[in-house]
Enzyme design. Structure first.
Site, PDB file in Angstrom:
ATOM      1  CB  THR A   9      35.453  15.256   9.990  1.00 22.31           C
ATOM      2  OG1 THR A   9      34.213  16.061   9.437  1.00 22.31           O
ATOM      3  CG2 THR A   9      36.730  15.360  11.444  1.00 22.31           C
ATOM      4  N   GLY A  10      35.463  13.442   7.111  1.00 19.75           N
ATOM      5  CA  GLY A  10      34.943  12.966   6.061  1.00 19.75           C
ATOM      6  C   GLY A  10      35.667  12.369   4.929  1.00 19.75           C
ATOM      7  CG  ASN A  12      35.605   8.306   2.780  1.00 21.67           C
ATOM      8  OD1 ASN A  12      34.924  10.066   3.767  1.00 21.67           O
ATOM      9  ND2 ASN A  12      34.434   7.953   2.727  1.00 21.67           N
ATOM     10  N   GLY A  14      32.684  12.934  -1.491  1.00 22.49           N
ATOM     11  CA  GLY A  14      32.214  14.272  -1.305  1.00 22.49           C
ATOM     12  C   GLY A  14      32.656  15.305  -1.217  1.00 22.49           C
ATOM     13  CE1 TYR A 164      22.429  17.270   7.241  1.00 23.34           C
ATOM     14  CE2 TYR A 164      20.654  18.780   6.853  1.00 23.34           C
ATOM     15  CZ  TYR A 164      22.315  18.171   6.769  1.00 23.34           C
ATOM     16  OH  TYR A 164      23.260  18.586   5.427  1.00 23.34           O
TER      17      TYR A 164
END
Length: 281
Positions: A9-10, A12, A14, A164
């Site tokens: 996931t994520g 794309n 970092g 967070y």
């Protein structure tokens, strides 16, 4: 990793992009779950270029929307009978209080609830693997986190650190409860603190706010590749076949704070999450 299917996931940007590239280099079929088609397609081309692999696929998934997560899981299940590795990497830090499409505080909604729902919906595919693995990207910020389930939108006293840290504590409690529930299966789940990594996690994608500050601090950060190292190791290392329910930093198990070891809190969060994601009908 040849012959294995990995979902990031994520994927794309970092650490997610670094993980995608390394998994593809090792021969895995990698699915990048991304929110934006434009950014996803750009990252897909870059991942193929850097890895030398064409066995990478982009699939759209917005973790801030339960409908999107459900649609993604249905599409994934239709195309993949087995999922060997799920890397719950995507994360957000909202600099001001925002809500998801379903009315949850954004950090908690994406970092915990979206991944909770996704993982539950894909568990059957992970159990079908020869040895399924789930890697949860958490953070040392969990140490200052509290669940605040009585005010899950954080309508009182919002600040980015509070939001967070709460989501990262939830990540670890989720990891420990899921590991307990999966005992007796071949699926393991472990959490990881990647360290201080120079990613765009706190940058507003629409306005770019925060980018100059991030650039100023970049010499003090780990690269995304360095930050992804332990997650990649947890996903691939043969010696970790039976290890589950742990929290790692730099490939070493870390002792958790009492709050993160609270089994009753983990069970309460699990039940609350089932109810709020609609998995209890």
């Amino acid at each position: 990793m040849v012959g294995k299917t990995v979902l990031v996931t994520g994927g794309n940007a970092g650490m997610g992009l670094a993980t995608t590239i390394e998994m593809a280099r090792r021969g895995a079929a990698v699915i990048m779950a991304c929110r934006s088609r434009t950014r996803g397609e750009e990252a897909l081309a870059e991942a193929k270029r850097q890895s030398g692999s064409d066995n990478i696929r982009l699939m759209l998934c917005d973790l801030a929307s339960f409908d999107s997560v459900r649609a993604f899981a249905e599409e994934f299940a239709a195309g993949y009978p087995v999922l060997d590795v799920l890397i719950n990497n995507a994360g957000v830090v909202a600099l001001k209080r925002q809500l998801t499409a379903d009315g949850y505080e954004l950090d908690f909604g994406v970092n915990h609830l979206g991944h909770f729902l996704l993982t539950k919906l894909l568990l059957e595919r992970l159990v079908a693997a020869e040895q399924g693995r789930i890697v949860v990207v958490a953070s040392g910020a969990y140490k200052i986190g509290k669940l605040h389930l009585e005010d899950h939108t954080l309508s009182r006293g919002y600040n980015p650190a509070k939001a967070y840290a709460r989501s990262k504590l939830a990540n670890i409690l989720f990891t420990r409860e899921l590991a307990a529930q999966l005992r007796g299966t071949q699926v393991t789940v472990n959490a990881v603190h990647p360290g201080a990594v120079g990613t765009s996690i706190g940058v507003n994608r629409e306005t770019g706010f925060g980018r100059s500050f991030l650039k100023l601090l970049s010499p003090f950060f780990l690269t995304p590749e360095q930050g992804a190292d332990t997650a990649i190791w947890l996903a691939a290392a043969p010696e970790l076949r039976g290890v589950t329910g742990e929290y790692y930093y730099r490939r070493k198990i870390q002792e958790l704070s009492p709050r993160a070891r609270d089994a009753a809190a983990a069970a309460q969060l699990w039940q609350w999450s089932l109810e709020h994601t609609g998995l209890l009908q």
